[in-house]
Design a protein around this motif. Structure first.
Motif, short mmCIF file in Angstrom:
data_model
loop_
_atom_site.label_atom_id
_atom_site.label_comp_id
_atom_site.label_asym_id
_atom_site.label_seq_id
_atom_site.Cartn_x
_atom_site.Cartn_y
_atom_site.Cartn_z
N GLN A 181 0.82 -1.20 0.00
CA GLN A 181 0.00 0.00 0.00
C GLN A 181 0.86 1.26 0.00
N GLY A 182 2.17 1.09 -0.11
CA GLY A 182 3.05 2.23 -0.21
C GLY A 182 3.25 2.99 1.08
N GLN A 183 2.98 2.35 2.22
CA GLN A 183 3.14 3.04 3.50
C GLN A 183 4.57 2.93 3.98
N ASN A 184 5.20 4.07 4.23
CA ASN A 184 6.56 4.08 4.75
C ASN A 184 6.64 4.82 6.08
N ASP A 185 5.48 5.02 6.73
CA ASP A 185 5.52 5.70 8.01
C ASP A 185 6.19 4.81 9.04
N ILE A 186 6.56 5.40 10.16
CA ILE A 186 7.33 4.66 11.15
C ILE A 186 6.57 3.47 11.71
N LYS A 187 5.25 3.61 11.87
CA LYS A 187 4.46 2.49 12.38
C LYS A 187 4.56 1.28 11.46
N SER A 188 4.40 1.52 10.17
CA SER A 188 4.46 0.41 9.23
C SER A 188 5.85 -0.21 9.17
N LEU A 189 6.89 0.63 9.18
CA LEU A 189 8.25 0.11 9.14
C LEU A 189 8.56 -0.74 10.37
N ILE A 190 8.10 -0.28 11.53
CA ILE A 190 8.33 -1.04 12.76
C ILE A 190 7.58 -2.35 12.71
N ASN A 191 6.34 -2.32 12.25
CA ASN A 191 5.55 -3.53 12.20
C ASN A 191 6.16 -4.55 11.25
#
Length: 353
Positions: A181-191
């Motif tokens: 989904q193209g998410q590179n926010d910190i939450k997604s990266l950590i998950n």
């Protein structure tokens, strides 16, 4: 809108309690509250690769649900003596999943590991048509391993090894959907990092199991295959990683994570990471997902996390006597019945105030 990482774990939370679908919908704030049999009927609300899995291989989604339950049960075992005991109470669990704290890191990792584990196990047991035993055709045969004073024993790969590559791919497909989904926010990266850490705790610690073949019980030839570690061992290793988890922050490029603090090494792929400090979990707080520790059983003599001083957060504890029935004086009667009496048992418990 919350990142898909938290939403994904909320799906698994709901899979644990399919009987309470309606009552849990509002608690998790997601229309994905469903049991394994109905999850694919809501595929339009899932990410693309998940929807594809639902549409083409619904039997694997059932194993995904089993993996979620396995992961949460292991979480509850590992945290049974801690202030946060991995409770799945509808008022608290979804709040935990919204935060980038150590506890959420462990839940992500152990759930991702659970999905890999159940899918791979189903392959080995012949319960899935898409996979089976691990392929050994490309393996290099084990060398002969003579023991001093004995003849050399021939080793060869065979048996039914666990196909962790298939389980790994399916866990990645279902758990890491936000990558597409193209998410590179910190939450997604950590998950994504913690999901991978959970899978690697299985993949990197495969054990070799062997069986002897030969006349009169000899071991002229050994057939060996790879099996996954016991899931309790997976939980133990992840708890070690939880205790040594790294706090991180997002890099300026929005694609990297940087450890917080001076002279801190970069976490490796099996380390757990988080970005926010955990609440103390001493008192109930629905905003943070803390159920508090009042009423928890503690150990009045222990000095570790299960001790009353720590678990009760300095509020003190009371002693309470409980009575219950348990089996006793069991006897085996030929053939083949075990008969027991019911005996009354009294036990002293320490309860947090």
């Amino acid at each position: 809108m919350w990142p898909f990482a938290a939403a994904q774990l909320r799906v698994f939370f709901c899979l644990l309690y399919p009987a309470n679908i309606i009552s849990l919908w509002w608690a998790v704030g997601s229309p994905l509250v469903m049991d394994p049999n109905s999850i694919c009927r809501k595929a339009k609300r899932l990410a693309g690769r998940q929807a594809e899995l639902c549409q083409t291989q619904p039997e694997i989604v059932s194993e995904v649900a089993k993996g979620a339950r396995l992961g949460i049960r292991e979480c509850q075992h590992q945290f049974r003596f801690r202030k946060w005991n991995c409770t799945t109470h509808k008022k608290y669990f979804s709040k935990i999943l919204q935060q980038d704290i150590r506890e959420t890191a462990f839940v992500s990792a152990v759930t991702s590991a659970g999905v890999l584990y159940t899918v791979s196990q189903a392959c080995s047991m012949g319960e899935l048509l898409q996979c089976g035993c691990e392929r050994t055709l490309n393996r290099v045969p084990l060398p002969r391993s003579p023991t001093p004073g004995t003849e050399a024993t021939a080793w060869e790969w065979g048996g039914c090894g666990d196909d962790v590559e298939f389980g790994y791919a399916k866990s990645k497909q279902f758990m890491d959907a936000e990558r597409k989904q193209g998410q590179n926010d910190i939450k997604s990266l950590i998950n994504l990092h913690n999901n991978e850490a959970g899978r690697l705790i299985i993949k990197n610690y495969m054990r070799t199991v062997c069986k002897c073949h030969g006349l009169s019980g000899s071991c002229a030839v050994k057939t060996c295959w790879k099996k996954m570690p016991h899931f309790r061992e997976v939980g133990d290793r992840l708890l070690d990683r939880f205790n040594g988890a790294f706090k991180v922050m997002g890099g300026n490029d929005g694609k990297t994570l940087i450890p917080v603090g001076h002279n801190i090494k970069q976490p490796d792929k099996q380390d757990l990471i988080y970005s926010a400090e955990s609440p103390d979990f001493c008192l109930p707080n629905r905003r943070t997902g803390s159920p508090g520790t009042r009423g928890r059983v503690c150990n009045g003599t222990a000095l570790d996390v299960s001790g009353c001083d720590l678990l009760c957060c300095g509020r003190g504890h009371r002693e309470e006597t409980v009575s219950f029935q348990e089996n006793c004086q069991c006897r085996f009667h030929w053939c083949c019945v075990v008969q027991c009496r019911q005996c009354a048992v009294r036990k002293e418990l320490s309860i947090c105030m």
